[in-house]
Design an enzyme around this catalytic site. Structure first.
Site, mmCIF file in Angstrom:
data_model
loop_
_atom_site.group_PDB
_atom_site.id
_atom_site.type_symbol
_atom_site.label_atom_id
_atom_site.label_comp_id
_atom_site.label_asym_id
_atom_site.label_seq_id
_atom_site.Cartn_x
_atom_site.Cartn_y
_atom_site.Cartn_z
ATOM 1 N N PHE A 294 30.890 -10.416 -22.843
ATOM 2 C CA PHE A 294 29.915 -10.552 -21.766
ATOM 3 C C PHE A 294 29.130 -9.260 -21.598
ATOM 4 O O PHE A 294 29.693 -8.166 -21.663
ATOM 5 C CB PHE A 294 30.613 -10.852 -20.429
ATOM 6 C CG PHE A 294 31.217 -12.223 -20.342
ATOM 7 C CD1 PHE A 294 30.460 -13.305 -19.927
ATOM 8 C CD2 PHE A 294 32.549 -12.434 -20.667
ATOM 9 C CE1 PHE A 294 31.019 -14.572 -19.835
ATOM 10 C CE2 PHE A 294 33.125 -13.689 -20.577
ATOM 11 C CZ PHE A 294 32.354 -14.762 -20.164
ATOM 12 N N ASP A 295 27.824 -9.408 -21.368
ATOM 13 C CA ASP A 295 27.063 -8.295 -20.830
ATOM 14 C C ASP A 295 27.340 -8.289 -19.327
ATOM 15 O O ASP A 295 27.873 -9.253 -18.786
ATOM 16 C CB ASP A 295 25.573 -8.480 -21.113
ATOM 17 C CG ASP A 295 24.760 -7.238 -20.799
ATOM 18 O OD1 ASP A 295 25.365 -6.160 -20.641
ATOM 19 O OD2 ASP A 295 23.527 -7.344 -20.697
ATOM 20 N N LYS A 296 26.977 -7.222 -18.643
ATOM 21 C CA LYS A 296 27.244 -7.144 -17.204
ATOM 22 C C LYS A 296 26.066 -7.638 -16.385
ATOM 23 O O LYS A 296 26.153 -8.635 -15.680
ATOM 24 C CB LYS A 296 27.597 -5.703 -16.802
ATOM 25 C CG LYS A 296 27.930 -5.547 -15.310
ATOM 26 C CD LYS A 296 28.101 -4.108 -14.928
ATOM 27 C CE LYS A 296 26.782 -3.386 -14.839
ATOM 28 N NZ LYS A 296 25.906 -3.854 -13.744
ATOM 29 N N THR A 299 24.477 -11.322 -16.186
ATOM 30 C CA THR A 299 25.452 -12.266 -16.729
ATOM 31 C C THR A 299 26.618 -12.414 -15.760
ATOM 32 O O THR A 299 26.890 -13.501 -15.249
ATOM 33 C CB THR A 299 25.953 -11.810 -18.101
ATOM 34 O OG1 THR A 299 24.841 -11.632 -18.974
ATOM 35 C CG2 THR A 299 26.900 -12.833 -18.706
#
Length: 495
Positions: A294-296, A299
């Site tokens: 995951f990107d932060k 997202t």
């Protein structure tokens, strides 16, 4: 070419069923004793099935195209081109199509506009929102000598940018190209189907012909009982019916038609939900996934700085407190100031007129905060260093509150009124409400989750803790190319 082979088999099967049915109708009209079946519904159902698949494919392609179009829309349509003399003085500026920008051109970017190309800042200072590329939600300060990327938003300040990469060389164009090529890539099962079709279609036609010939010869030599043939038919018509049946059953083959339709529908549905699936191969490989990266920003979080908490150290009416700080910050163009003003508006409730008290002697101190005289009170909003410079003592509880915000990956902003610290505002990019639940569901499926972000380590670890991701699965301060390298590393190893 492969699709043409499948369509040839489809056309052959449907036409054979249709014209045999026409023959049956004409034969029945001329011979009342004839009592054979027709297959008009077979042709119509097969064609309807194929048209439905094509329709779904068009819808899916449309949704995917919309996602690509949104990426392309990140680039501005026009740009302000500057003409600079030998002394570095701007002598002319004009608006041009951004596609006409050449290397070494100097482009002016005003507040609220997007950067037209990748380049180098040669004059000015501003805050740039790079969340599209780095995932960092907080705008980054850009000064002379810094590199900027085309398509990102200039929050405030004017910048003069010397173009370094234009057209297809820009980072945004490369992203669009990657998405387009991914959507055109075929899934392994689809490539397998294409390979099989080279042999399957001729084989089906040969089997259909052999079936007709076999039953026809068997009928001529009475190899099966006459009772097998309906009274109104002869052996030729029976054998022809069997041959057509083989062809019709094979023509709507799932390998040739359902596979590409399923892939396109899957990627299209993903695109409509904001998930870009890198082609059919990624879709097929999803069943083997054991780790999701995951990107932060945008997202796991909502990608917008907000005031998430307020701590008071002195007794004060909250409405008055928010009015004073909003009156001071409304004159600032800093992104955190905008978050503070938005929070004050929310605290004001449903009042129609949002007119803040007048701010006198307003002063903005770069990198520290603001100060002003509001309602005969000296209001200072900023960080710890600003308070110390102004000779304001910071109480122990304020120090503890600042330390707590740092541990939670938040930005602590001190508020002083008449040389006394009144409270602390905690500003953060909050989590999406569903993020912890998603991570929990993935864990229940034995799928590990990892955060790879361009944000700092403190913020990344704090977000990971909130959603339930182990700190060993956190990678922070990663540039776009480093994120790609990390994904490749994970793909080559088992987590």
């Amino acid at each position: 070419m492969v699709m043409q082979i499948w369509m040839f088999l489809l056309h052959l099967g449907t036409n054979a069923a249709y014209f045999y049915s026409v023959y049956s109708v004409l034969r029945a009209a001329t011979s009342p004793a004839f009592n054979a079946s027709d297959f008009f519904e077979t042709s119509s159902m097969l064609i309807s099935f194929i048209l439905l698949g094509k329709y779904l494919e068009v819808l899916a392609r449309g949704k995917t195209s919309e996602a690509i179009a949104k990426l392309m829309d990140l680039a501005p349509k026009t740009a302000t081109l500057l003409t600079i003399d030998d002394k570095g003085i701007v002598v002319n500026e004009k608006e041009v199509d951004s596609r006409l920008i050449q290397k070494n051109d100097v482009i002016k970017t005003i507040p609220g506009s997007k950067v037209a190309c990748d380049g180098l800042v040669i004059w000015g200072q501003s805050h740039i929102n790079e969340s599209m590329i780095t995932g960092e939600s907080r705008p980054v300060t850009k000064r002379t000598g810094d590199i900027v990327i085309g398509g990102i938003l200039n929050e405030n300040g004017v910048l003069h940018i010397k173009a370094a990469k234009v057209g297809s060389e820009t980072a945004l164009s490369q992203i669009v190209r990657l998405v387009e090529s991914a959507q055109m890539a075929k899934a392994p099962v689809q490539r397998f189907a294409d390979h099989i079709s080279k042999y399957f279609v001729p084989l089906v036609i040969a089997l259909s012909f052999c079936t007709w010939v076999s039953w026809f010869l068997a009928g001529m030599f009475k190899a099966y009982p006459r009772t097998w043939i309906p009274s109104s038919m002869d052996s030729f018509e029976l054998s022809l019916q069997f041959g057509i049946s083989v062809m019709v059953v094979a023509c709507p083959c799932a390998l040739g038609l359902a596979t590409p339709t399923a892939v396109m529908v899957g990627t299209g549905v993903g695109a409509s939900l904001g998930v870009l699936i890198k082609g059919g191969q990624a879709l097929q490989s999803a069943q083997e996934v054991n780790c999701i990266v995951f990107d932060k920003t945008g997202t796991l979080t909502i990608c917008k700085p907000m005031v998430v908490n307020t701590r008071f150290f002195k007794t004060m009416v909250p409405q008055e407190f928010y009015e004073l700080i909003a009156a001071a910050e409304v004159n600032s163009d800093h992104p955190l100031a905008k978050a503070i003003v938005e929070n004050a508006k929310k605290m004001r409730g449903s009042e129609e007129k949002l007119i803040w008290p007048e701010a006198l002697n307003f002063e903005s101190i770069t990198g520290q905060g603001v100060k002003a005289i509001i309602c005969n009170k000296e209001v200072i909003v900023g960080n710890k260093s600003l308070m110390l410079e102004q000779g304001i003592a910071i109480p122990v509880e304020a120090e503890e509150a600042l330390a707590e915000t740092t541990g939670l990956a938040q930005t602590g902003v001190l508020v002083s009124i008449d040389k006394e610290v009144i409270g602390v505002l905690a500003i953060s990019d909050p989590l999406k409400p569903e993020a912890p639940e998603v991570i929990f569901i993935l864990k229940s499926m034995n799928i590990e989750s990892m955060i790879v972000t361009g944000d700092n380590w403190g913020t990344a670890n704090a977000i990971a803790k909130q959603v339930g991701i182990d700190s060993k699965y956190v990678v922070a301060e990663a540039k776009p190319e480093q994120k790609a390298e990390k994904v490749k590393e994970l793909q080559s190893t088992s987590i």
